[in-house]
Design a protein around this motif. Structure first.
Motif, mmCIF file in Angstrom:
data_model
loop_
_atom_site.group_PDB
_atom_site.id
_atom_site.type_symbol
_atom_site.label_atom_id
_atom_site.label_comp_id
_atom_site.label_asym_id
_atom_site.label_seq_id
_atom_site.Cartn_x
_atom_site.Cartn_y
_atom_site.Cartn_z
ATOM 1 N N LYS A 23 -39.217 -9.068 7.953
ATOM 2 C CA LYS A 23 -38.862 -10.081 8.952
ATOM 3 C C LYS A 23 -37.954 -11.138 8.329
ATOM 4 C CE LYS A 23 -40.894 -13.440 12.160
ATOM 5 N NZ LYS A 23 -42.165 -14.031 12.674
ATOM 6 N N GLU A 24 -38.304 -11.600 7.134
ATOM 7 C CA GLU A 24 -37.485 -12.599 6.458
ATOM 8 C C GLU A 24 -36.146 -12.014 6.018
ATOM 9 O OE1 GLU A 24 -39.711 -14.376 3.319
ATOM 10 O OE2 GLU A 24 -41.178 -15.323 4.666
ATOM 11 N N PHE A 27 -33.726 -12.113 9.094
ATOM 12 C CA PHE A 27 -33.123 -13.415 9.371
ATOM 13 C C PHE A 27 -32.194 -13.849 8.236
ATOM 14 C CE2 PHE A 27 -36.804 -13.614 12.260
ATOM 15 C CZ PHE A 27 -36.149 -13.991 13.420
ATOM 16 N N LYS A 31 -28.295 -14.534 8.887
ATOM 17 C CA LYS A 31 -27.720 -15.835 8.542
ATOM 18 C C LYS A 31 -26.492 -15.690 7.649
ATOM 19 C CE LYS A 31 -28.903 -20.207 6.203
ATOM 20 N NZ LYS A 31 -29.967 -20.945 5.489
ATOM 21 N N TRP A 34 -23.638 -12.750 9.653
ATOM 22 C CA TRP A 34 -23.516 -12.656 11.104
ATOM 23 C C TRP A 34 -22.085 -12.311 11.521
ATOM 24 C CZ3 TRP A 34 -20.199 -15.850 13.771
ATOM 25 C CH2 TRP A 34 -19.745 -16.992 13.128
#
Length: 228
Positions: A23-24, A27, A31, A34
């Motif tokens: 999950k980390e 993200f 970040k 993107w």
């Protein structure tokens, strides 16, 4: 003379700041990369343009239907023809997917990525299996939509029976196709071995796969609303 002044961080980067689970990682990758992810989306969009053009043609063809009494029958006929025209374009989409899935794999593994290099390397490594997968996908896709269209002009129980192939495609075949793309990008397996892996992963937790597929398919739901 430096064009940009480097702004130092307020604190040193520590090992504890690294992502600790998937999950980390998601993200963290989103970040940092993107822009690359947006570019990959644009690449997929460009390879989907033939689908969009055929869809526009279908829309105007239905709007120009002369007989209002037979508009449903004419719409079904036009839709089946346009869907048949779209089938070869799945092979074009396979080219984009072959490169994109390697880039995504590298991001997931937190590896260094050079977009152009990894895209074309993925194309070389994955294109054969992805082409076969897209051929199979296009056949199932067309047959399921054909049955769905025929259900609109059917009566009695057949009206509901003909919807079942479409449900089977969306909730069983599509998730397996998704897992297949991951397996192709990850393992040096044969095509049949990757199918086996994808089916086992799907069967181990079908409800999660169905939920994710449903969320990703919501954008297409409006197409099936009658008389929109």
């Amino acid at each position: 003379m430096k064009l940009f002044k480097v702004k130092p961080a307020k604190t040193d980067y520590l090992d504890s700041m690294l992502p600790r689970n998937r999950k980390e990682v998601f993200f963290d990758v989103f970040k940092l990369h993107w822009r690359s992810l947006v570019l990959l989306g644009i690449i997929i969009l460009l390879f989907c343009l033939p689908f969009i053009f055929v869809e526009i043609f279908e829309f105007f063809a239905v709007m120009n239907t002369q007989s209002q009494e037979d508009v449903v029958v004419d719409s079904v006929l036009i839709s089946n023809i346009s869907n048949l025209i779209k089938v070869p374009f799945f092979l074009l989409l396979a080219i984009a997917l072959s490169g994109v899935i390697r880039v995504i794999r590298q991001f997931c593994w937190i590896e260094n990525v050079t977009l152009s290099y990894d895209f074309f390397l993925g194309l070389k490594q994955n294109v054969r299996q992805v082409l076969v997968l897209m051929i199979i996908t296009s056949i199932f896709w067309y047959l399921s939509l054909y049955c769905l269209n025929i259900s609109y002009i059917s009566a009695n129980i057949m009206k509901y029976v003909l919807v079942l192939p479409f449900g089977l495609f969306v909730f069983v075949i599509m998730p397996i196709i998704g897992y297949m793309l991951v397996a192709i990008a990850t393992y040096s397996n044969s095509f049949l071995q990757n199918i086996k892996v994808a089916f086992i992963v799907y069967a181990s937790n079908p409800f999660t796969a169905i939920l994710c597929t449903s969320l990703c398919s919501c954008i297409f739901a409006m197409k099936f609303i009658p008389n929109i």
